[in-house]
Design a protein around this motif. Structure first.
Motif, PDB file in Angstrom:
ATOM      1  N   GLU A  33       6.597  10.088  -3.870  1.00 25.18           N
ATOM      2  CA  GLU A  33       5.211   9.718  -4.092  1.00 25.18           C
ATOM      3  C   GLU A  33       4.973   9.426  -5.562  1.00 25.18           C
ATOM      4  OE1 GLU A  33       2.763  12.783  -2.520  1.00 25.18           O
ATOM      5  OE2 GLU A  33       3.567  12.634  -0.491  1.00 25.18           O
ATOM      6  N   PRO A  34       4.426   8.246  -5.893  1.00 26.01           N
ATOM      7  CA  PRO A  34       4.154   7.935  -7.299  1.00 26.01           C
ATOM      8  C   PRO A  34       3.050   8.830  -7.851  1.00 26.01           C
ATOM      9  CG  PRO A  34       3.198   6.266  -5.854  1.00 26.01           C
ATOM     10  CD  PRO A  34       4.019   7.165  -4.994  1.00 26.01           C
ATOM     11  N   GLU A  35       2.996   8.873  -9.155  1.00 28.55           N
ATOM     12  CA  GLU A  35       1.973   9.696  -9.803  1.00 28.55           C
ATOM     13  C   GLU A  35       0.580   9.201  -9.410  1.00 28.55           C
ATOM     14  OE1 GLU A  35       0.665  11.079 -14.311  1.00 28.55           O
ATOM     15  OE2 GLU A  35       2.450   9.858 -13.989  1.00 28.55           O
ATOM     16  N   GLY A  36      -0.275  10.148  -9.050  1.00 26.49           N
ATOM     17  CA  GLY A  36      -1.638   9.792  -8.655  1.00 26.49           C
ATOM     18  C   GLY A  36      -1.785   9.426  -7.196  1.00 26.49           C
ATOM     19  N   ALA A  37      -0.683   9.481  -6.437  1.00 24.71           N
ATOM     20  CA  ALA A  37      -0.760   9.124  -5.022  1.00 24.71           C
ATOM     21  C   ALA A  37      -1.469  10.226  -4.242  1.00 24.71           C
ATOM     22  CB  ALA A  37       0.638   8.912  -4.454  1.00 24.71           C
ATOM     23  N   SER A  38      -1.979   9.873  -3.080  1.00 23.21           N
ATOM     24  CA  SER A  38      -2.620  10.855  -2.212  1.00 23.21           C
ATOM     25  C   SER A  38      -1.582  11.872  -1.754  1.00 23.21           C
ATOM     26  CB  SER A  38      -3.240  10.163  -0.997  1.00 23.21           C
ATOM     27  OG  SER A  38      -4.214   9.225  -1.397  1.00 23.21           O
ATOM     28  N   PRO A  39      -1.913  13.155  -1.768  1.00 25.69           N
ATOM     29  CA  PRO A  39      -0.949  14.174  -1.341  1.00 25.69           C
ATOM     30  C   PRO A  39      -0.482  13.936   0.096  1.00 25.69           C
ATOM     31  CG  PRO A  39      -2.853  15.184  -2.408  1.00 25.69           C
ATOM     32  CD  PRO A  39      -3.185  13.740  -2.228  1.00 25.69           C
ATOM     33  N   GLY A  40       0.817  13.978   0.309  1.00 24.35           N
ATOM     34  CA  GLY A  40       1.380  13.792   1.629  1.00 24.35           C
ATOM     35  C   GLY A  40       1.483  12.349   2.076  1.00 24.35           C
ATOM     36  N   ALA A  41       1.163  11.398   1.176  1.00 24.58           N
ATOM     37  CA  ALA A  41       1.158   9.991   1.581  1.00 24.58           C
ATOM     38  C   ALA A  41       2.547   9.519   1.990  1.00 24.58           C
ATOM     39  CB  ALA A  41       0.615   9.127   0.443  1.00 24.58           C
ATOM     40  N   GLY A  42       3.577   9.943   1.261  1.00 23.24           N
ATOM     41  CA  GLY A  42       4.922   9.478   1.567  1.00 23.24           C
ATOM     42  C   GLY A  42       5.350   9.838   2.982  1.00 23.24           C
ATOM     43  N   GLY A  43       5.102  11.097   3.372  1.00 13.90           N
ATOM     44  CA  GLY A  43       5.462  11.519   4.713  1.00 13.90           C
ATOM     45  C   GLY A  43       4.655  10.796   5.791  1.00 13.90           C
ATOM     46  N   TYR A  44       3.379  10.567   5.515  1.00 15.06           N
ATOM     47  CA  TYR A  44       2.553   9.876   6.503  1.00 15.06           C
ATOM     48  C   TYR A  44       3.039   8.446   6.708  1.00 15.06           C
ATOM     49  CZ  TYR A  44      -1.313   7.381   8.622  1.00 15.06           C
ATOM     50  OH  TYR A  44      -2.067   6.583   9.436  1.00 15.06           O
ATOM     51  N   TRP A  45       3.311   7.742   5.586  1.00 15.85           N
ATOM     52  CA  TRP A  45       3.772   6.359   5.717  1.00 15.85           C
ATOM     53  C   TRP A  45       5.089   6.289   6.476  1.00 15.85           C
ATOM     54  CZ3 TRP A  45       0.834   2.386   5.357  1.00 15.85           C
ATOM     55  CH2 TRP A  45      -0.261   2.367   4.489  1.00 15.85           C
ATOM     56  N   SER A  46       6.002   7.229   6.198  1.00 14.26           N
ATOM     57  CA  SER A  46       7.282   7.245   6.912  1.00 14.26           C
ATOM     58  C   SER A  46       7.050   7.440   8.406  1.00 14.26           C
ATOM     59  CB  SER A  46       8.170   8.365   6.365  1.00 14.26           C
ATOM     60  OG  SER A  46       9.339   8.506   7.128  1.00 14.26           O
ATOM     61  N   ALA A  70       0.827  -1.208   0.000  1.00 13.47           N
ATOM     62  CA  ALA A  70       0.000   0.000   0.000  1.00 13.47           C
ATOM     63  C   ALA A  70       0.860   1.256   0.000  1.00 13.47           C
ATOM     64  CB  ALA A  70      -0.923  -0.013   1.219  1.00 13.47           C
ATOM     65  N   ARG A  71       1.973   1.216   0.734  1.00 15.76           N
ATOM     66  CA  ARG A  71       2.881   2.373   0.764  1.00 15.76           C
ATOM     67  C   ARG A  71       3.499   2.614  -0.596  1.00 15.76           C
ATOM     68  NH1 ARG A  71       8.712   3.211   1.940  1.00 15.76           N
ATOM     69  NH2 ARG A  71       8.884   1.027   1.354  1.00 15.76           N
ATOM     70  N   GLU A  72       3.981   1.553  -1.231  1.00 18.81           N
ATOM     71  CA  GLU A  72       4.609   1.687  -2.547  1.00 18.81           C
ATOM     72  C   GLU A  72       3.622   2.200  -3.592  1.00 18.81           C
ATOM     73  OE1 GLU A  72       7.643   1.402  -3.512  1.00 18.81           O
ATOM     74  OE2 GLU A  72       8.586   0.612  -1.709  1.00 18.81           O
ATOM     75  N   ALA A  73       2.354   1.832  -3.440  1.00 15.30           N
ATOM     76  CA  ALA A  73       1.353   2.257  -4.421  1.00 15.30           C
ATOM     77  C   ALA A  73       0.846   3.665  -4.156  1.00 15.30           C
ATOM     78  CB  ALA A  73       0.181   1.279  -4.396  1.00 15.30           C
ATOM     79  N   GLY A  74       1.285   4.270  -3.054  1.00 20.86           N
ATOM     80  CA  GLY A  74       0.810   5.607  -2.727  1.00 20.86           C
ATOM     81  C   GLY A  74      -0.654   5.629  -2.330  1.00 20.86           C
ATOM     82  N   SER A  75      -1.115   4.536  -1.734  1.00 19.79           N
ATOM     83  CA  SER A  75      -2.522   4.445  -1.353  1.00 19.79           C
ATOM     84  C   SER A  75      -2.865   5.496  -0.304  1.00 19.79           C
ATOM     85  CB  SER A  75      -2.821   3.058  -0.789  1.00 19.79           C
ATOM     86  OG  SER A  75      -2.573   2.065  -1.758  1.00 19.79           O
ATOM     87  N   TYR A  76      -4.160   5.776  -0.208  1.00 15.75           N
ATOM     88  CA  TYR A  76      -4.639   6.735   0.782  1.00 15.75           C
ATOM     89  C   TYR A  76      -4.231   6.236   2.155  1.00 15.75           C
ATOM     90  CZ  TYR A  76      -7.870  10.055   2.944  1.00 15.75           C
ATOM     91  OH  TYR A  76      -8.420  11.078   3.667  1.00 15.75           O
ATOM     92  N   PRO A  77      -3.284   6.863   2.823  1.00 18.60           N
ATOM     93  CA  PRO A  77      -2.659   6.257   4.012  1.00 18.60           C
ATOM     94  C   PRO A  77      -3.586   6.144   5.218  1.00 18.60           C
ATOM     95  CG  PRO A  77      -1.835   8.482   3.653  1.00 18.60           C
ATOM     96  CD  PRO A  77      -2.690   8.162   2.475  1.00 18.60           C
ATOM     97  N   TRP A  78      -4.495   7.100   5.387  1.00 21.68           N
ATOM     98  CA  TRP A  78      -5.320   7.088   6.599  1.00 21.68           C
ATOM     99  C   TRP A  78      -6.313   5.928   6.585  1.00 21.68           C
ATOM    100  CZ3 TRP A  78      -3.767  11.209   3.726  1.00 21.68           C
ATOM    101  CH2 TRP A  78      -2.881  12.092   4.358  1.00 21.68           C
ATOM    102  N   SER A  79      -6.521   5.295   5.443  1.00 20.02           N
ATOM    103  CA  SER A  79      -7.399   4.125   5.394  1.00 20.02           C
ATOM    104  C   SER A  79      -6.802   2.942   6.145  1.00 20.02           C
ATOM    105  CB  SER A  79      -7.658   3.714   3.933  1.00 20.02           C
ATOM    106  OG  SER A  79      -8.280   4.760   3.229  1.00 20.02           O
TER     107      SER A  79
END
Length: 547
Positions: free
Chosen positions: A510-523, A472-481
Motif C-alpha cells: 500500500e502506498p503512503e496515504g492509501a486507505s487502510p486495507g486497500a491492497g487486500g481489498y483490491w486483490s 485506482a489500485r496503484e494509487a491506493g484509492s478508497y477501494p469501496w468507492s
C-alpha cells in the motif's frame, strides 16, 4: 386410548392389551390399528375430472452440463470445480442467473421438467427474472401455475396467441353501437384466442391488463390500440396514464389520431404523456404546431456580423399551448418564460432547425453561439428532443468529444443527461464514447454511462475500465468507492479478459496515504472478477455443448 395416553400407562391399562404385554407398546399398537381402520373406512370422495396433460414443449433439452449448472444457480451455491474458497472471492451466482437465462433462451432450449418448480419460485422472488425464466420454462410453467396459487404471477403475463385486428390502417375508424371498436375479420382459428384476449382486458386485474397491453404492443400494435380505445373513456385517470405509456412500444403514425384525442383528456398527466408521444412522431400535426411555435422563439439574427442564435422566449402560455401539453406553472426555481421555451423546443422535430439554419448540420447548429445566455436552456431542450426522437446525429453533436466534456457542458451537465443521449447512439459508438470518457475523466462519473453499454463490453471499453481500476489500485484509492463498477465488470466484461487480469490479483504494497486495507481489498476484488469471468465462460461453453 387418548385417556390412557394422558393418564399414563402406569395408571391405566391400554384397551385390548394382551396379558403380559408392555403397556406402552400395546398402546402404540392399538393406535396403529385404529389409524389403519379409520383410513380404510373412509368413504371415497366424489370423482373429479382428471387434469389435462401438460402441453408438449418441442424445444431441445438443455445439455447435461448446462442442466446441472442451472440447478446450482437456482440453489445459489458453488458447484465442484468452480473454486470454492471464501465468499469474498467467490462469484455471486444470483447476479449470474439472469445472464444464464438469457443465453439459454438465445439457444432456444427448454428447462428440465424437474427444475420447473424451482425456476418458478425464483421468478416469484425476483421480478427481474420473470420474463427470461418464463420464456425458458415454456408452456408447462403456465400449466403448473394454474394448479398452484403461489405461481399465479406467471398467468398474468400470458397472452392469447391471436387477437382481433382493428379496422382501417391503424386505429378503428368507427365504434360499434356499444362503443367498442369494430374489428376486421379475425384470422382463421383466432376467434377463441381473440375472445380470451378481450375477456382478459375487460375482466382482468390491473397488472394483468398492463402485461397484456405491453405484450400485444410488441406483437400487434394496432390490435393493442383497439383494445385500449374500446374502454378508454371508462378507465381511471391513473390507469389511463399507465396504459398510454405502453404505446411507446411500436409507436407509429397509426397512433396519432388516438393521441390527438388524448390531448383533450381530463388528466393533466395524461395530456402531457400524449404530447410527449406525439413529439416523438416528427411527421405528426402536433410536431408541426410545436415546430412553428419553437421557430418563432429561436432564429438566426439577420443583423449579427457572425451567425448568432437569438432567443425570444414566449410571453404567455395560451390555451392552445396548454392543450398541446405545455404545462403553464413552472417548478420551483424556474422562470416561466424559460420553462415554456424548453417545452416548445423539446417537442419540436429536430429537422426543423436544419431548415431554419440554412441547411446546417446538427454539429454546426449546436456550435453556434447563443445570445443573452440562453445556450444552456436551449441545448438542454435539444437534448431532451434528441432522446425523444432517438436522433443519433443530434445526440452525437450534443455529446461532443468525450475528452472535452466537462461538468458544465451545455445540455450534458449531468451523467443522467449524457446517459440518455448515449442511448440513442449505435452500440459500438456508444461503447467507444464511454471508453474515451473513462480514459479522460476516470470512473467516478462513468457508472451510469456503463449501464447503457451492450454486454459483453466491446474490447476498447473493457480495456478502459480495467485500466482505470488498475490506476485506482496503484494509487491506493478508497477501494469501496469502486465496488459498483467492479460489480458491473463482473457481469459485463468479456470473459476473454480473464487472462489479462490475472496479474492484478496479487496483493500489492500500500502506498503512503492509501486507505487502510486497500491492497487486500483490491486483490480480493480482482480475484473475484477473474473467477467470475471464467465461470461465465464455462457457462457459455456448457450451453453451447462444448463442456
Amino acid at each position: 386410548m387418548v385417556a390412557t395416553a394422558l393418564l399414563g400407562t402406569e395408571r391405566r391399562t391400554p384397551p385390548g392389551a394382551a396379558p403380559g404385554a408392555e403397556p406402552a407398546a400395546a398402546l402404540l399398537d392399538a393406535a396403529a390399528v385404529a389409524t389403519l381402520r379409520r383410513r380404510a373406512g373412509l368413504r371415497p370422495a366424489a370423482p373429479r375430472p382428471r387434469p389435462a396433460p401438460a402441453p408438449p414443449d418441442t424445444r431441445p433439452p438443455l445439455p447435461a452440463a448446462a442442466s446441472r449448472r442451472l440447478t446450482l444457480l437456482l440453489a445459489d451455491r458453488l458447484g465442484p470445480g468452480s473454486g470454492g474458497g471464501r465468499r469474498g472471492t467467490a462469484p455471486d451466482l444470483t447476479e449470474l442467473l439472469p445472464q444464464w437465462l438469457s443465453a439459454a433462451n438465445r439457444h432456444g432450449y427448454r428447462a428440465p421438467a424437474a427444475l420447473l418448480p424451482a425456476l418458478l419460485d425464483a421468478a416469484r422472488a425476483r421480478t427481474d427474472l420473470r420474463s427470461a425464466a418464463l420464456a425458458l420454462a415454456g408452456p408447462r410453467a403456465l400449466w403448473l401455475a394454474r394448479a398452484n396459487p403461489d405461481w399465479k404471477f406467471a398467468l398474468r403475463g400470458s397472452v392469447p396467441p391471436a387477437v382481433p385486428e382493428p379496422s382501417g390502417p391503424g386505429v378503428p375508424s368507427a365504434p360499434a353501437a356499444d362503443g367498442a371498436p369494430v374489428p376486421a375479420a379475425e384470422p382463421p382459428g383466432g376467434a377463441e384466442a381473440a375472445a380470451a384476449a378481450r375477456r382478459l382486458w375487460e375482466e382482468g386485474l390491473f397488472a394483468e391488463r398492463v402485461a397484456l397491453l405491453d405484450t400485444l404492443r410488441r406483437r400487434e400494435p394496432a390490435a393493442a390500440l383497439a383494445l385500449l380505445d374500446a374502454t378508454w373513456r371508462t378507465e381511471r385517470a391513473e390507469d389511463r396514464l399507465m396504459f398510454l405509456d405502453s404505446l411507446r412500444t411500436g409507436l407509429s403514425g397509426a397512433d396519432e389520431p388516438f393521441l390527438e384525442r388524448a390531448l383533450a383528456d381530463r388528466s393533466r398527466n395524461v395530456r402531457a404523456t400524449a404530447a410527449e408521444l406525439l413529439s416523438a412522431l416528427p411527421g405528426s400535426a402536433f410536431a408541426a404546431r410545436m415546430a412553428a411555435r419553437a421557430a418563432s422563439c429561436v432564429f438566426l439574427d439577420p443583423a449579427a456580423p457572425v451567425p448568432l442564435l437569438t432567443v425570444v422566449a414566449p410571453h404567455t402560455c395560451d390555451a392552445a399551448m396548454q392543450r398541446d401539453g405545455v404545462i403553464p406553472k413552472p417548478p420551483s426555481g424556474r422562470g416561466e418564460r424559460a420553462w415554456w421555451l424548453g417545452q416548445l423546443v423539446e417537442a419540436a422535430p429536430l429537422s426543423c432547425w436544419t431548415e431554419r439554419a440554412g441547411g446546417r448540420s446538427a454539429a454546426e447548429i449546436t456550435a453556434l453561439p447563443v445570445a443573452d445566455g440562453w445556450q444552456p436552456e436551449l441545448h438542454a431542450a435539444w437534448s431532451r428532443a434528441a432522446v425523444r426522437q432517438r436522433d443519433a446525429e443530434w445526440s452525437r453533436a450534443l455529446l461532443g468529444s468525450p475528452s472535452a466534456v466537462s461538468a458544465a457542458a451545455p445540455g450534458t451537465a449531468s451523467p443522467g443527461e449524457r446517459t440518455r443521449l448515449l442511448s440513442a447512439l449505435p452500440p459500438d459508438e456508444r461503447a467507444g464514447w464511454v471508453a474515451g470518457f473513462i480514459a479522460a475523466h476516470g470512473l467516478p462519473d462513468a457508472f451510469q454511462l456503463l449501464g447503457v453499454c451492450a454486454v459483453p463490453w466491446a474490447a476498447p471499453l473493457g480495456r478502459a475500465v480495467v485500466d482505470a481500476l488498475d490506476i485506482a489500485r496503484e494509487a491506493g484509492s478508497y477501494p469501496w468507492s469502486f465496488s459498483g463498477v467492479m460489480g458491473l465488470a463482473e457481469r459485463c466484461l468479456d470473459p476473454a479478459e480473464a487472462g489479462r487480469l490475472e496479474l492484478l490479483t496479487a496483493a500489492t504494497d500500500e502506498p503512503e496515504g492509501a486507505s487502510p486495507g486497500a491492497g487486500g481489498y483490491w486483490s480480493e476484488a480482482f480475484q473475484r472478477l477473474v473467477r467470475t469471468l471464467r465461470l461465465r465462460r464455462t457457462m457459455l461453453d456448457e450451453l453451447a455443448g462444448r463442456a
